[in-house]
Design a protein around this motif. Structure first.
Motif, short mmCIF file in Angstrom:
data_model
loop_
_atom_site.label_atom_id
_atom_site.label_comp_id
_atom_site.label_asym_id
_atom_site.label_seq_id
_atom_site.Cartn_x
_atom_site.Cartn_y
_atom_site.Cartn_z
N GLN A 63 9.74 8.02 -1.76
CA GLN A 63 9.80 6.83 -2.62
C GLN A 63 10.59 7.10 -3.88
O GLN A 63 10.63 8.22 -4.39
CB GLN A 63 8.39 6.37 -2.98
N GLU A 115 13.86 -3.98 0.05
CA GLU A 115 13.13 -4.11 1.30
C GLU A 115 12.61 -2.75 1.77
O GLU A 115 11.48 -2.63 2.24
CB GLU A 115 14.04 -4.71 2.37
N SER A 162 9.64 -1.81 -0.29
CA SER A 162 8.46 -2.55 0.13
C SER A 162 7.87 -1.93 1.40
O SER A 162 6.65 -1.81 1.52
CB SER A 162 8.82 -4.01 0.37
N LYS A 163 8.71 -1.54 2.35
CA LYS A 163 8.21 -0.91 3.57
C LYS A 163 7.52 0.41 3.26
O LYS A 163 6.46 0.70 3.81
CB LYS A 163 9.36 -0.69 4.55
N GLU A 181 6.09 1.28 0.49
CA GLU A 181 4.80 0.98 -0.16
C GLU A 181 3.76 0.56 0.86
O GLU A 181 2.60 0.97 0.79
CB GLU A 181 4.97 -0.12 -1.21
N ASN A 182 4.17 -0.27 1.83
CA ASN A 182 3.23 -0.70 2.87
C ASN A 182 2.76 0.48 3.71
O ASN A 182 1.57 0.58 4.04
CB ASN A 182 3.86 -1.77 3.76
N TYR A 183 3.67 1.38 4.06
CA TYR A 183 3.29 2.57 4.81
C TYR A 183 2.34 3.44 3.99
O TYR A 183 1.39 4.01 4.52
CB TYR A 183 4.51 3.38 5.23
N THR A 184 2.62 3.55 2.70
CA THR A 184 1.77 4.36 1.83
C THR A 184 0.34 3.81 1.81
O THR A 184 -0.63 4.55 2.00
CB THR A 184 2.33 4.40 0.39
N TRP A 185 0.22 2.51 1.56
CA TRP A 185 -1.11 1.91 1.51
C TRP A 185 -1.80 1.97 2.87
O TRP A 185 -3.01 2.18 2.96
CB TRP A 185 -1.04 0.46 1.01
N GLY A 186 -1.03 1.79 3.93
CA GLY A 186 -1.62 1.89 5.26
C GLY A 186 -2.18 3.28 5.54
O GLY A 186 -3.28 3.41 6.09
#
Length: 112
Positions: free
Chosen positions: A23, A45, A48-49, A51-56
Motif C-alpha cells: 500500500q 481503484e 481501494s482494492k 484496502e478491501n483486501y486488507t480489511w478482508g
C-alpha cells in the motif's frame, strides 16, 4: 481441525503483511511502483482494492482466531498433569529447594 485453523491464520497474516507493504503510505510505497504510468483513477481503484483486501484479511484472521479459540481453547491441564510437570521440572534442574519457612532473627530490631 485446530492445526488447519492455525495454518490458515498464519497464511492470512503473511498475506496481510505483504498487502500492507504494497500500500501507498504518506511518502510512497510499493504501490507507486506497481501503478507505473497509470492515470490517477487507476491508482485510486488499486488503492481501494488493496484496502478491501486488507480489511478482508483482518476480518478473516479475527474470525479464524475466534473459531480456533473455541475449538482448541478447551484444552485444560489436570492437576495430576500439573504436579507431574512440576516434579519433572524440579528433577531436571537438580536444585534442592528448602520448603521450610525461614525463622526471623531473634536479635533483629527495626529502626524508625
Amino acid at each position: 481441525m485446530y492445526t488447519a485453523l492455525i495454518v490458515l491464520i498464519v497464511i492470512a497474516a503473511v498475506l496481510l503483511v505483504l498487502i500492507v507493504l504494497a500500500q501507498n503510505s504518506k511518502g510512497g510505497g510499493l504501490a507507486s511502483n506497481l501503478a507505473g504510468g497509470a492515470q490517477y483513477g487507476a491508482v485510486a481503484e488499486q488503492k481501494s482494492k488493496l484496502e478491501n483486501y486488507t480489511w478482508g484479511l483482518v476480518i478473516a484472521i479475527a474470525v479464524l482466531s475466534i473459531i480456533a479459540s473455541i475449538s482448541g481453547g478447551n484444552r485444560t491441564v489436570s492437576s495430576d498433569d500439573q504436579s507431574d510437570l512440576k516434579n519433572r521440572l524440579i528433577n531436571q534442574s537438580g536444585v534442592q529447594y528448602n520448603t521450610t519457612p525461614a525463622e526471623p532473627a531473634a536479635d533483629f530490631v527495626p529502626e524508625n
